[in-house]
Design a protein around this motif. Structure first.
Motif, PDB file in Angstrom:
ATOM      1  N   ARG A 215       0.882  -0.498 -31.293  1.00  0.00           N
ATOM      2  CA  ARG A 215       1.203   1.086 -31.523  1.00  0.00           C
ATOM      3  C   ARG A 215       0.748   1.420 -31.240  1.00  0.00           C
ATOM      4  O   ARG A 215       0.645   3.039 -31.892  1.00  0.00           O
ATOM      5  CB  ARG A 215       1.893   1.474 -32.665  1.00  0.00           C
ATOM      6  N   TRP A 216      -0.001   1.525 -29.393  1.00  0.00           N
ATOM      7  CA  TRP A 216      -1.110   2.610 -29.763  1.00  0.00           C
ATOM      8  C   TRP A 216      -0.710   4.508 -29.196  1.00  0.00           C
ATOM      9  O   TRP A 216       1.069   4.516 -28.565  1.00  0.00           O
ATOM     10  CB  TRP A 216      -1.954   2.146 -27.838  1.00  0.00           C
ATOM     11  N   PRO A 217      -0.385   5.370 -29.052  1.00  0.00           N
ATOM     12  CA  PRO A 217      -2.437   5.406 -29.992  1.00  0.00           C
ATOM     13  C   PRO A 217      -2.252   5.487 -31.452  1.00  0.00           C
ATOM     14  O   PRO A 217      -3.283   6.050 -32.033  1.00  0.00           O
ATOM     15  CB  PRO A 217      -2.485   7.167 -29.214  1.00  0.00           C
ATOM     16  N   ARG A 218      -0.602   4.940 -31.847  1.00  0.00           N
ATOM     17  CA  ARG A 218      -1.050   5.412 -33.543  1.00  0.00           C
ATOM     18  C   ARG A 218      -1.587   3.794 -33.691  1.00  0.00           C
ATOM     19  O   ARG A 218      -2.040   2.904 -33.400  1.00  0.00           O
ATOM     20  CB  ARG A 218       1.051   5.575 -34.250  1.00  0.00           C
ATOM     21  N   GLY A 219      -1.722   3.950 -35.300  1.00  0.00           N
ATOM     22  CA  GLY A 219      -2.236   2.812 -36.083  1.00  0.00           C
ATOM     23  C   GLY A 219      -4.361   2.707 -35.315  1.00  0.00           C
ATOM     24  O   GLY A 219      -4.540   1.814 -35.820  1.00  0.00           O
ATOM     25  N   ALA A 220      -5.060   4.156 -35.464  1.00  0.00           N
ATOM     26  CA  ALA A 220      -5.884   3.356 -34.247  1.00  0.00           C
ATOM     27  C   ALA A 220      -6.920   4.325 -35.597  1.00  0.00           C
ATOM     28  O   ALA A 220      -6.979   4.744 -36.774  1.00  0.00           O
ATOM     29  CB  ALA A 220      -6.553   4.462 -33.135  1.00  0.00           C
ATOM     30  N   THR A 221      -8.050   3.322 -35.959  1.00  0.00           N
ATOM     31  CA  THR A 221      -9.004   3.170 -36.278  1.00  0.00           C
ATOM     32  C   THR A 221     -10.527   3.829 -35.283  1.00  0.00           C
ATOM     33  O   THR A 221     -10.391   3.998 -33.742  1.00  0.00           O
ATOM     34  CB  THR A 221      -9.841   2.122 -36.518  1.00  0.00           C
ATOM     35  N   ILE A 222     -11.183   4.672 -36.470  1.00  0.00           N
ATOM     36  CA  ILE A 222     -12.615   5.621 -35.711  1.00  0.00           C
ATOM     37  C   ILE A 222     -13.719   4.898 -35.732  1.00  0.00           C
ATOM     38  O   ILE A 222     -13.741   4.590 -35.990  1.00  0.00           O
ATOM     39  CB  ILE A 222     -12.680   6.820 -35.815  1.00  0.00           C
ATOM     40  N   LYS A 223     -13.804   4.424 -34.432  1.00  0.00           N
ATOM     41  CA  LYS A 223     -15.448   3.386 -34.461  1.00  0.00           C
ATOM     42  C   LYS A 223     -16.418   4.399 -33.660  1.00  0.00           C
ATOM     43  O   LYS A 223     -16.397   5.284 -32.966  1.00  0.00           O
ATOM     44  CB  LYS A 223     -15.375   2.769 -33.862  1.00  0.00           C
ATOM     45  N   ALA A 224     -17.434   3.685 -33.469  1.00  0.00           N
ATOM     46  CA  ALA A 224     -18.664   4.863 -32.900  1.00  0.00           C
ATOM     47  C   ALA A 224     -20.240   3.322 -32.296  1.00  0.00           C
ATOM     48  O   ALA A 224     -19.882   2.298 -32.924  1.00  0.00           O
ATOM     49  CB  ALA A 224     -19.785   5.609 -33.798  1.00  0.00           C
ATOM     50  N   VAL A 225     -20.014   3.144 -31.121  1.00  0.00           N
ATOM     51  CA  VAL A 225     -21.585   2.609 -30.358  1.00  0.00           C
ATOM     52  C   VAL A 225     -22.964   3.329 -30.422  1.00  0.00           C
ATOM     53  O   VAL A 225     -22.513   5.139 -29.612  1.00  0.00           O
ATOM     54  CB  VAL A 225     -20.467   2.204 -29.486  1.00  0.00           C
ATOM     55  N   PHE A 226     -23.220   2.769 -30.186  1.00  0.00           N
ATOM     56  CA  PHE A 226     -24.568   3.537 -29.947  1.00  0.00           C
ATOM     57  C   PHE A 226     -25.548   3.395 -28.907  1.00  0.00           C
ATOM     58  O   PHE A 226     -24.759   2.132 -28.282  1.00  0.00           O
ATOM     59  CB  PHE A 226     -25.879   2.912 -30.922  1.00  0.00           C
ATOM     60  N   GLY A 227     -26.643   4.106 -27.958  1.00  0.00           N
ATOM     61  CA  GLY A 227     -26.493   4.358 -26.801  1.00  0.00           C
ATOM     62  C   GLY A 227     -26.889   4.159 -26.187  1.00  0.00           C
ATOM     63  O   GLY A 227     -28.512   5.292 -26.071  1.00  0.00           O
ATOM     64  N   THR A 228     -28.424   3.745 -25.386  1.00  0.00           N
ATOM     65  CA  THR A 228     -29.568   3.795 -25.307  1.00  0.00           C
ATOM     66  C   THR A 228     -30.017   3.498 -23.517  1.00  0.00           C
ATOM     67  O   THR A 228     -29.506   2.223 -23.239  1.00  0.00           O
ATOM     68  CB  THR A 228     -31.441   3.268 -25.585  1.00  0.00           C
ATOM     69  N   PHE A 229     -30.753   3.760 -22.884  1.00  0.00           N
ATOM     70  CA  PHE A 229     -30.722   3.363 -21.131  1.00  0.00           C
ATOM     71  C   PHE A 229     -31.417   2.072 -20.956  1.00  0.00           C
ATOM     72  O   PHE A 229     -32.232   1.632 -20.507  1.00  0.00           O
ATOM     73  CB  PHE A 229     -31.527   4.884 -20.843  1.00  0.00           C
ATOM     74  N   ASN A 230     -30.851   1.763 -20.132  1.00  0.00           N
ATOM     75  CA  ASN A 230     -31.811   0.824 -19.194  1.00  0.00           C
ATOM     76  C   ASN A 230     -32.202   0.688 -17.917  1.00  0.00           C
ATOM     77  O   ASN A 230     -32.091   2.150 -17.293  1.00  0.00           O
ATOM     78  CB  ASN A 230     -29.962  -0.417 -18.856  1.00  0.00           C
ATOM     79  N   PRO A 231     -33.271   0.597 -17.587  1.00  0.00           N
ATOM     80  CA  PRO A 231     -33.775   0.421 -15.737  1.00  0.00           C
ATOM     81  C   PRO A 231     -33.251   1.243 -15.257  1.00  0.00           C
ATOM     82  O   PRO A 231     -33.096   2.042 -14.169  1.00  0.00           O
ATOM     83  CB  PRO A 231     -34.796  -0.341 -16.214  1.00  0.00           C
ATOM     84  N   ASP A 232     -31.888   0.426 -15.327  1.00  0.00           N
ATOM     85  CA  ASP A 232     -31.514   0.439 -13.792  1.00  0.00           C
ATOM     86  C   ASP A 232     -30.178   1.782 -13.821  1.00  0.00           C
ATOM     87  O   ASP A 232     -29.056   2.448 -12.744  1.00  0.00           O
ATOM     88  CB  ASP A 232     -30.509  -0.463 -13.554  1.00  0.00           C
ATOM     89  N   GLY A 233     -30.308   2.900 -14.374  1.00  0.00           N
ATOM     90  CA  GLY A 233     -29.784   4.066 -14.900  1.00  0.00           C
ATOM     91  C   GLY A 233     -28.112   3.596 -15.597  1.00  0.00           C
ATOM     92  O   GLY A 233     -27.524   4.532 -15.639  1.00  0.00           O
ATOM     93  N   THR A 234     -28.079   2.469 -16.215  1.00  0.00           N
ATOM     94  CA  THR A 234     -26.858   2.356 -17.413  1.00  0.00           C
ATOM     95  C   THR A 234     -26.944   2.339 -18.786  1.00  0.00           C
ATOM     96  O   THR A 234     -28.458   2.398 -18.456  1.00  0.00           O
ATOM     97  CB  THR A 234     -26.098   0.853 -16.859  1.00  0.00           C
ATOM     98  N   LEU A 235     -26.410   2.334 -19.449  1.00  0.00           N
ATOM     99  CA  LEU A 235     -26.829   2.458 -20.283  1.00  0.00           C
ATOM    100  C   LEU A 235     -26.680   0.977 -21.346  1.00  0.00           C
ATOM    101  O   LEU A 235     -25.928   0.288 -21.340  1.00  0.00           O
ATOM    102  CB  LEU A 235     -26.397   3.468 -21.498  1.00  0.00           C
ATOM    103  N   GLN A 236     -27.523   0.937 -22.446  1.00  0.00           N
ATOM    104  CA  GLN A 236     -27.082  -0.199 -23.272  1.00  0.00           C
ATOM    105  C   GLN A 236     -26.286  -0.168 -24.509  1.00  0.00           C
ATOM    106  O   GLN A 236     -26.865   0.830 -25.159  1.00  0.00           O
ATOM    107  CB  GLN A 236     -28.159  -1.207 -23.234  1.00  0.00           C
ATOM    108  N   TRP A 237     -25.385  -1.014 -24.866  1.00  0.00           N
ATOM    109  CA  TRP A 237     -24.699  -0.111 -25.977  1.00  0.00           C
ATOM    110  C   TRP A 237     -24.681  -1.000 -27.338  1.00  0.00           C
ATOM    111  O   TRP A 237     -24.251  -2.312 -27.096  1.00  0.00           O
ATOM    112  CB  TRP A 237     -22.881   0.098 -25.598  1.00  0.00           C
TER     113      TRP A 237
END
Length: 358
Positions: free
Chosen positions: A289-311
């Motif tokens: 039923r997007w966007p109804r019925g949603a939950t708020i979540k969070a992820v934590f990120g740190t950089f990888n050597p290749d310029g992307t991030l690990q989540w």
């Protein structure tokens, strides 16, 4: 051998930012130490008010402060940013209170509620967000296809205001655009495409944070929702030249098959790590039923050597029904996430925690 794992700890205590019907909260720290929260308040007969409240205790409590504008049209997506005072032309004293810009969507509707004209409007306050006046149109266009979700930031040298927004190009195609101002929002450059070139995806709900990469180099991390999987998921890009170019596009979070994760916002901690809050309907039963019925979540990120991030794996910030989160760092290792839940604006503190693991 023991190692450490960093993750986010979500506080149990919940703060009320505003207890009357409202949505789309965003936070702004001012140079006087106060914090402003901007959001859309719903008034009788379909009117909307872009509302500003103020905290002097680190976002624990907020008091009524100002109002940017009211409208019976489609007025929403308020975003606030403090800018340096503009040089005076004739020796007038500079404002003693912070100068704040407000960017928001400001669209006209016909008598049937159909959009006829689209604007990203900018207003200005020279008294710390208490009173407001019209400043400029950052971008505008007639229907069809809309403009949404402005995000303001200052360039690293403090000389340029950068305004990112989402622009629809077709029903299945939306890109992130950028306009720039060298006079604190009075005038704006031509638009520049940031994401979406060559792809028919609905990139939107952009958020940015300046993080540290490889021991101190500056990296600007951009997060957005997109439709690469059909439903909404979250991806990121990184700029190492203060928003002149972006690359390293990669996945931040995908909900389970057939479900959505979207409306991301991001902040960076003192050690260079980042946190992204978003809404997702992946935990609900039955059809989406997007966007109804949603939950708020969070992820934590740190950089990888290749310029992307690990989540990290996601953590629940607020159970359903909750939506349209914002986030802002309030300490070296802590941030406050704000969101709409049960028609009121609420918030919780997220803190970086270090756990031991074998």
């Amino acid at each position: 051998m023991n190692s450490s794992i960093r993750r986010l700890h979500v506080a149990q205590e919940e703060h009320f930012v505003h207890e009357v019907p409202g949505t789309y909260p965003r936070l702004c720290r001012l140079s006087d130490g106060s914090i402003l929260a901007g959001f859309t308040r719903f008034l009788p007969r379909g009117q909307r008010a872009l509302t500003v409240v103020r905290s002097t205790d680190g976002a624990r409590t907020f008091q009524p402060h100002g109002e940017v504008t009211r409208s019976f049209g489609d007025c929403d997506n308020l975003f606030l940013l403090e800018v340096p005072p503009r040089p005076s032309a004739g020796g007038e004293p500079r404002p003693s209170a912070p100068t704040v810009l407000a960017a928001f969507r400001n669209h006209d509707l016909d008598q049937n509620g159909v959009h006829t004209y689209f604007r990203i409007t900018v207003c200005q306050s020279t008294d710390g967000g208490r009173t407001w006046s019209y400043l400029s149109q950052a971008f505008e266009k007639p229907a069809p296809f809309g403009l949404w979700e402005p995000f303001l930031r200052m360039s690293a040298d403090g000389k340029e205001v950068q305004l990112f927004f989402s622009q629809e190009l077709a029903a299945n195609d939306q890109d992130t655009m950028l306009v720039r101002s060298s006079d604190n929002g009075a005038t704006w450059s031509a638009r520049q495409r940031v994401t979406g070139a060559g792809e028919a995806l609905r990139d939107g709900m952009v958020g940015l944070a300046e993080a540290r990469y490889c021991g101190g180099h500056s990296a600007l991390v951009l997060v957005m929702e997109t439709t690469r999987r059909g439903t909404f998921s979250i991806e990121a890009m990184v700029s190492f030249d203060d928003a002149n170019t972006f690359g390293f596009r990669h996945v931040v979070y995908q909900a389970k098959e057939g479900r959505n994760a979207g409306a991301p916002q991001i902040t960076a901690f003192a050690d260079g790590s980042v946190a992204v809050v978003f809404m997702t309907d992946e935990d609900g039963e039955g059809p989406s039923r997007w966007p109804r019925g949603a939950t708020i979540k969070a992820v934590f990120g740190t950089f990888n050597p290749d310029g992307t991030l690990q989540w990290s794996a996601p953590q629940v910030v607020r159970n359903a029904v909750s939506c349209w989160p914002g986030i802002m760092r309030i300490a070296d290792d802590a941030a406050v996430a704000v969101y709409e839940s049960s028609s009121s604006i609420r918030g919780r503190v997220l803190k970086v925690a270090t756990l031991s693991a074998s």
